[in-house]
Write an enzyme that holds these catalytic residues in place. Structure first.
Site, mmCIF file in Angstrom:
data_model
loop_
_atom_site.group_PDB
_atom_site.id
_atom_site.type_symbol
_atom_site.label_atom_id
_atom_site.label_comp_id
_atom_site.label_asym_id
_atom_site.label_seq_id
_atom_site.Cartn_x
_atom_site.Cartn_y
_atom_site.Cartn_z
ATOM 1 N N CYS A 30 0.812 -1.224 0.000
ATOM 2 C CA CYS A 30 0.000 0.000 0.000
ATOM 3 C C CYS A 30 0.849 1.279 0.000
ATOM 4 C CB CYS A 30 -0.955 -0.001 1.187
ATOM 5 S SG CYS A 30 -0.220 -0.626 2.702
ATOM 6 N N HIS B 298 -3.064 6.289 4.657
ATOM 7 C CA HIS B 298 -1.637 6.387 4.934
ATOM 8 C C HIS B 298 -1.132 7.753 4.449
ATOM 9 C CE1 HIS B 298 -1.687 2.257 5.936
ATOM 10 N NE2 HIS B 298 -0.972 1.738 4.954
HETATM 11 N N1 LIG Z 1 -5.002 -3.596 4.828
HETATM 12 C C1 LIG Z 1 -4.185 -3.017 3.942
HETATM 13 O O1 LIG Z 1 -3.988 -1.792 3.886
HETATM 14 C C2 LIG Z 1 -3.473 -3.872 2.958
HETATM 15 C C3 LIG Z 1 -2.906 -3.260 1.883
HETATM 16 C C4 LIG Z 1 -2.254 -4.013 0.959
HETATM 17 C C5 LIG Z 1 -2.170 -5.376 1.125
HETATM 18 N N2 LIG Z 1 -2.741 -5.975 2.187
HETATM 19 C C6 LIG Z 1 -2.626 -7.428 2.292
HETATM 20 O O2 LIG Z 1 -3.904 -8.045 2.123
HETATM 21 C C7 LIG Z 1 -3.994 -9.211 2.927
HETATM 22 C C8 LIG Z 1 -5.217 -9.139 3.842
HETATM 23 O O3 LIG Z 1 -5.200 -7.986 4.628
HETATM 24 P P1 LIG Z 1 -6.463 -7.502 5.470
HETATM 25 O O4 LIG Z 1 -6.056 -6.196 6.004
HETATM 26 O O5 LIG Z 1 -7.714 -7.614 4.674
HETATM 27 O O6 LIG Z 1 -6.506 -8.628 6.658
HETATM 28 P P2 LIG Z 1 -7.727 -9.111 7.564
HETATM 29 O O7 LIG Z 1 -8.734 -8.044 7.754
HETATM 30 O O8 LIG Z 1 -7.085 -9.724 8.764
HETATM 31 O O9 LIG Z 1 -8.419 -10.289 6.699
HETATM 32 C C9 LIG Z 1 -7.775 -11.516 6.425
HETATM 33 C C10 LIG Z 1 -8.657 -12.350 5.489
HETATM 34 O O10 LIG Z 1 -7.935 -13.553 5.160
HETATM 35 C C11 LIG Z 1 -8.738 -14.677 5.480
HETATM 36 N N3 LIG Z 1 -7.904 -15.812 5.882
HETATM 37 C C12 LIG Z 1 -7.016 -15.857 6.889
HETATM 38 N N4 LIG Z 1 -6.460 -17.097 6.978
HETATM 39 C C13 LIG Z 1 -7.032 -17.835 5.998
HETATM 40 C C14 LIG Z 1 -6.892 -19.171 5.559
HETATM 41 N N5 LIG Z 1 -6.053 -20.015 6.144
HETATM 42 N N6 LIG Z 1 -7.629 -19.593 4.508
HETATM 43 C C15 LIG Z 1 -8.499 -18.757 3.907
HETATM 44 N N7 LIG Z 1 -8.681 -17.465 4.264
HETATM 45 C C16 LIG Z 1 -7.956 -17.011 5.297
HETATM 46 C C17 LIG Z 1 -9.622 -14.229 6.622
HETATM 47 O O11 LIG Z 1 -10.734 -15.081 6.718
HETATM 48 P P3 LIG Z 1 -11.474 -15.406 8.128
HETATM 49 O O12 LIG Z 1 -12.586 -14.390 8.251
HETATM 50 O O13 LIG Z 1 -12.018 -16.761 7.897
HETATM 51 O O14 LIG Z 1 -10.466 -15.333 9.204
HETATM 52 C C18 LIG Z 1 -9.968 -12.816 6.133
HETATM 53 O O15 LIG Z 1 -10.964 -12.892 5.141
HETATM 54 C C19 LIG Z 1 -2.641 -9.300 3.641
HETATM 55 O O16 LIG Z 1 -1.792 -10.101 2.852
HETATM 56 C C20 LIG Z 1 -2.143 -7.894 3.651
HETATM 57 O O17 LIG Z 1 -0.741 -7.813 3.748
HETATM 58 C C21 LIG Z 1 -3.410 -5.256 3.115
#
Ligand SMILES: NC(=O)c1ccc[n+]([C@@H]2O[C@H](COP(=O)([O-])OP(=O)(O)OC[C@H]3O[C@@H](n4cnc5c(N)ncnc54)[C@H](OP(=O)(O)O)[C@@H]3O)[C@@H](O)[C@H]2O)c1
Length: 339
Positions: A131, A244
């Site tokens: 990001c 950010h």
């Molecule tokens: N937030 C940001 O600003 C941002 C920006 C760029 C990239 N990212 C990347 O995007 C990804 C997710 O970020 P987020 O902020 O959305 O995290 P989050 O809110 O914690 O959500 C994680 C998601 O992944 C799922 N998950 C976790 N373990 C899993 C598994 N073993 N099998 C299938 N699904 C699983 C969770 O499902 P459950 O509901 O079942 O737990 C949930 O849907 C990360 O790789 C992060 O680095 C985030």
């Protein structure tokens, strides 16, 4: 876009980014024929809304991708490492939000405003950058094109939503506990985040930088396809929910005036210039929330070096920093008949 429609999956659909991906697919009228929502077993059975319809979340499995053409992944690096190749193998092209494949030389790392021509489906996976990197390269692209960039020194002020839903809840809870005079505890971050700043995003590496800082260095060079650019990053988590902010200091190869930079940025793709300090107008995270543009302001000369510029860059980390960028990449796939 053509009349074709696609069978799409969102992996990590219940997370902060996944949820936003569903919303952005709907807002941008992405040609979805069917939408499969995937998460872990914990969330299977939960219902999420798309175009006014309730869709049941399914558990991610090896056979989840059969018959699909596109999967947007945002469930973390280990899920991507296991399941993105399985999806690609099944003929379902992956746009991956995790850091798992970003630095793989075979995998394109794409910001549509900057390097759309890097998009290729040959490896079956396209990586979405970090990001903090996305918003910085969107702001710097016109400057790189006009005069070349020699060196970047960036300090970030990153919102807790960048860590996911649990971190947003942790900040809310800590603010409430502090206001009530109750004891404060933390699980997501190594210290209290409420009314604090943590110069620590990702693990510390041997060189003293964090993983997040080195992502900004390595991804910036890959996206610009210019490995001569020097980048020094300090990444800081701040008690902001969404958006950010970045202080970006740039040394250019050739001279450019502040007026020329303002001119370039005022018509640059994906940028909104917010730079009238006399009227107290400058980019702020509260103004970036819910928008897709990268806001740029406080543009001024750096008098300490010959071709120096400094500026303030803000974007919604869940939208342009993640979900919107991923959907824009998917739109390129459709426009070019690549899926
Ligand atoms: N937030 C940001 O600003 C941002 C920006 C760029 C990239 N990212 C990347 O995007 C990804 C997710 O970020 P987020 O902020 O959305 O995290 P989050 O809110 O914690 O959500 C994680 C998601 O992944 C799922 N998950 C976790 N373990 C899993 C598994 N073993 N099998 C299938 N699904 C699983 C969770 O499902 P459950 O509901 O079942 O737990 C949930 O849907 C990360 O790789 C992060 O680095 C985030």
């Amino acid at each position: 876009m053509q009349d074709k429609a696609f069978d799409v999956a969102v992996v990590g659909a219940t997370g902060a980014v996944g949820n936003m991906m569903i919303q952005v697919l709907e807002e941008r009228s992405f040609p979805v024929r069917s939408l499969k929502l995937l998460a872990s077993a914990r969330s299977a059975g939960k219902k999420l809304s798309f175009r006014g319809r309730q869709i049941t979340v399914e558990e991610l499995r090896e056979d989840s991708f059969e018959g699909l053409q596109l999967a947007l992944f945002s469930a973390g690096g280990s899920v991507s490492r296991t399941f993105a190749p399985i999806s690609a193998q099944a003929g379902c092209v992956v746009v991956d939000n995790s850091s798992a494949f970003r630095m793989d030389p075979k995998i394109p790392l794409v910001v549509p405003e900057v390097n759309p021509d890097a998009v290729t489906v040959a490896p079956g996976i396209i990586a979405n950058p970090n990001c903090s990197t996305i918003q910085m390269v969107v702001a710097l692209k016109p400057i790189q094109d006009a005069v070349g960039i020699k060196r970047i020194v960036v300090t970030t002020f990153q919102a807790v939503s960048g860590t996911g839903k649990r971190a947003v809840d942790e900040l809310r809870r800590q603010i409430k506990d502090l206001s009530n005079g109750d004891p404060v505890n933390w699980e997501v971050y190594p210290h209290r985040i409420a009314f604090n700043c943590l110069p620590h995003i990702g693990a510390f590496l041997e060189n003293g930088y964090t993983e997040e800082e080195m992502k900004m260095v390595n991804e910036t060079r890959k996206i610009f396809n210019d490995y001569s650019i020097g980048v020094c990053a300090t990444t800081v988590r701040v008690p902001v929910y969404y958006g950010h902010s970045e202080s970006v200091n740039v040394e250019t190869r050739n001279p450019i005036s502040v007026e020329q930079v303002r001119d370039l940025l005022s018509s640059a793709s994906g940028v909104k210039l917010v730079d009238t300090p006399a009227d107290k107008l400058y980019p702020m995270p509260i103004d970036s929330e819910g928008r897709d543009e990268t806001l740029v302001g406080r543009i001024r000369k750096d008098p300490s070096v010959e071709n120096g510029l400094t500026m303030w860059v803000v974007a919604d980390n869940i939208r342009k920093g993640a979900a919107t960028n991923a959907v824009q990449i998917a739109e390129i796939l459709v426009e070019r008949n690549l899926i």
